[in-house]
Design a protein around this motif. Structure first.
Motif, PDB file in Angstrom:
ATOM      1  N   MET A  71      15.522  -4.724  -2.094  1.00 43.58           N
ATOM      2  CA  MET A  71      14.161  -4.438  -2.543  1.00 43.58           C
ATOM      3  C   MET A  71      13.194  -5.497  -2.013  1.00 43.58           C
ATOM      4  O   MET A  71      13.524  -6.671  -1.951  1.00 43.58           O
ATOM      5  CB  MET A  71      14.091  -4.406  -4.061  1.00 43.58           C
ATOM      6  CG  MET A  71      12.736  -3.955  -4.580  1.00 43.58           C
ATOM      7  SD  MET A  71      12.543  -4.070  -6.374  1.00 43.58           S
ATOM      8  CE  MET A  71      13.883  -3.103  -6.975  1.00 43.58           C
ATOM      9  N   ALA A  72      12.029  -5.035  -1.625  1.00 43.91           N
ATOM     10  CA  ALA A  72      10.965  -5.925  -1.163  1.00 43.91           C
ATOM     11  C   ALA A  72       9.720  -5.634  -1.983  1.00 43.91           C
ATOM     12  O   ALA A  72       9.625  -4.599  -2.645  1.00 43.91           O
ATOM     13  CB  ALA A  72      10.689  -5.692   0.324  1.00 43.91           C
ATOM     14  N   SER A  73       8.769  -6.535  -1.914  1.00 47.06           N
ATOM     15  CA  SER A  73       7.527  -6.327  -2.660  1.00 47.06           C
ATOM     16  C   SER A  73       6.529  -5.571  -1.780  1.00 47.06           C
ATOM     17  O   SER A  73       5.470  -6.067  -1.446  1.00 47.06           O
ATOM     18  CB  SER A  73       6.955  -7.661  -3.124  1.00 47.06           C
ATOM     19  OG  SER A  73       6.712  -8.470  -1.990  1.00 47.06           O
ATOM     20  N   THR A  74       6.915  -4.378  -1.386  1.00 45.17           N
ATOM     21  CA  THR A  74       6.068  -3.521  -0.565  1.00 45.17           C
ATOM     22  C   THR A  74       6.245  -2.084  -1.032  1.00 45.17           C
ATOM     23  O   THR A  74       7.257  -1.736  -1.635  1.00 45.17           O
ATOM     24  CB  THR A  74       6.424  -3.665   0.932  1.00 45.17           C
ATOM     25  OG1 THR A  74       5.461  -2.960   1.707  1.00 45.17           O
ATOM     26  CG2 THR A  74       7.805  -3.141   1.248  1.00 45.17           C
ATOM     27  N   ALA A  75       5.281  -1.262  -0.733  1.00 44.55           N
ATOM     28  CA  ALA A  75       5.383   0.147  -1.092  1.00 44.55           C
ATOM     29  C   ALA A  75       6.501   0.788  -0.269  1.00 44.55           C
ATOM     30  O   ALA A  75       6.679   0.452   0.909  1.00 44.55           O
ATOM     31  CB  ALA A  75       4.064   0.855  -0.809  1.00 44.55           C
ATOM     32  N   PRO A  76       7.264   1.695  -0.878  1.00 40.49           N
ATOM     33  CA  PRO A  76       8.345   2.347  -0.140  1.00 40.49           C
ATOM     34  C   PRO A  76       7.884   2.980   1.175  1.00 40.49           C
ATOM     35  O   PRO A  76       8.569   2.893   2.191  1.00 40.49           O
ATOM     36  CB  PRO A  76       8.859   3.399  -1.120  1.00 40.49           C
ATOM     37  CG  PRO A  76       8.586   2.794  -2.457  1.00 40.49           C
ATOM     38  CD  PRO A  76       7.258   2.090  -2.290  1.00 40.49           C
ATOM     39  N   LYS A  77       6.695   3.599   1.176  1.00 40.22           N
ATOM     40  CA  LYS A  77       6.202   4.218   2.408  1.00 40.22           C
ATOM     41  C   LYS A  77       6.034   3.176   3.506  1.00 40.22           C
ATOM     42  O   LYS A  77       6.360   3.427   4.665  1.00 40.22           O
ATOM     43  CB  LYS A  77       4.878   4.933   2.157  1.00 40.22           C
ATOM     44  CG  LYS A  77       4.321   5.602   3.397  1.00 40.22           C
ATOM     45  CD  LYS A  77       3.008   6.299   3.150  1.00 40.22           C
ATOM     46  CE  LYS A  77       2.498   6.930   4.432  1.00 40.22           C
ATOM     47  NZ  LYS A  77       1.182   7.528   4.269  1.00 40.22           N
ATOM     48  N   ASN A  78       5.546   1.986   3.144  1.00 41.38           N
ATOM     49  CA  ASN A  78       5.376   0.933   4.140  1.00 41.38           C
ATOM     50  C   ASN A  78       6.712   0.474   4.710  1.00 41.38           C
ATOM     51  O   ASN A  78       6.817   0.181   5.901  1.00 41.38           O
ATOM     52  CB  ASN A  78       4.610  -0.251   3.550  1.00 41.38           C
ATOM     53  CG  ASN A  78       3.179   0.102   3.231  1.00 41.38           C
ATOM     54  OD1 ASN A  78       2.603   1.036   3.793  1.00 41.38           O
ATOM     55  ND2 ASN A  78       2.588  -0.625   2.300  1.00 41.38           N
ATOM     56  N   MET A  79       7.729   0.398   3.861  1.00 45.16           N
ATOM     57  CA  MET A  79       9.054   0.020   4.354  1.00 45.16           C
ATOM     58  C   MET A  79       9.593   1.100   5.282  1.00 45.16           C
ATOM     59  O   MET A  79      10.156   0.809   6.332  1.00 45.16           O
ATOM     60  CB  MET A  79      10.018  -0.230   3.193  1.00 45.16           C
ATOM     61  CG  MET A  79      11.410  -0.650   3.661  1.00 45.16           C
ATOM     62  SD  MET A  79      11.462  -2.117   4.716  1.00 45.16           S
ATOM     63  CE  MET A  79      11.356  -3.397   3.486  1.00 45.16           C
TER      64      MET A  79
END
Length: 119
Positions: A71-79
């Motif tokens: 998990m990252a602190s970014t929106a799933p769409k951005n990943m």
């Protein structure tokens, strides 16, 4: 004054407490890391031999056409878009329990094409 059996019982409790603490200290973080290592999952349209890459503050690792990342602190769409930019088009993408629809997957692939065209 404490008897030998009382001292023995207390030493046994102390030893058990130490063993339990050590077990939790080493096992719990590893279990969390194992669960955390595959929060994002992507299925690539074409297999890749690329090495793991740092994308959006986490390492994305691909084996064949399967990519995984914690998990990252970014929106799933951005990943999803970042994975497409780095590894190629995706046919499926999940972020935790969220499974992207066909339209969302197409948008990841499409947004990447738009970004490339702008550059």
């Amino acid at each position: 004054m404490m008897t030998l059996s009382q001292i023995s019982a207390r030493m046994g409790i102390l030893a058990a407490t130490i063993v339990l603490s050590a077990t939790l200290l080493f096992v719990a973080p590893q279990a969390h890391a194992a669960n955390n290592s595959s929060y994002y999952k992507a299925e690539l349209a074409q297999p890749t031999t690329a090495k793991p890459k740092l994308l959006r503050s986490v390492y994305v690792k691909c084996e064949g056409s399967n990519c995984r990342a914690p998990m990252a602190s970014t929106a799933p769409k951005n990943m999803c878009i970042s994975i497409v930019r780095e590894f190629g088009a995706v046919t499926a993408f999940t972020a935790g329990e969220r499974v992207f629809t066909a339209e969302e997957v197409a948008a990841c692939n499409s947004d990447n094409a738009k970004a490339i065209a702008k550059n």
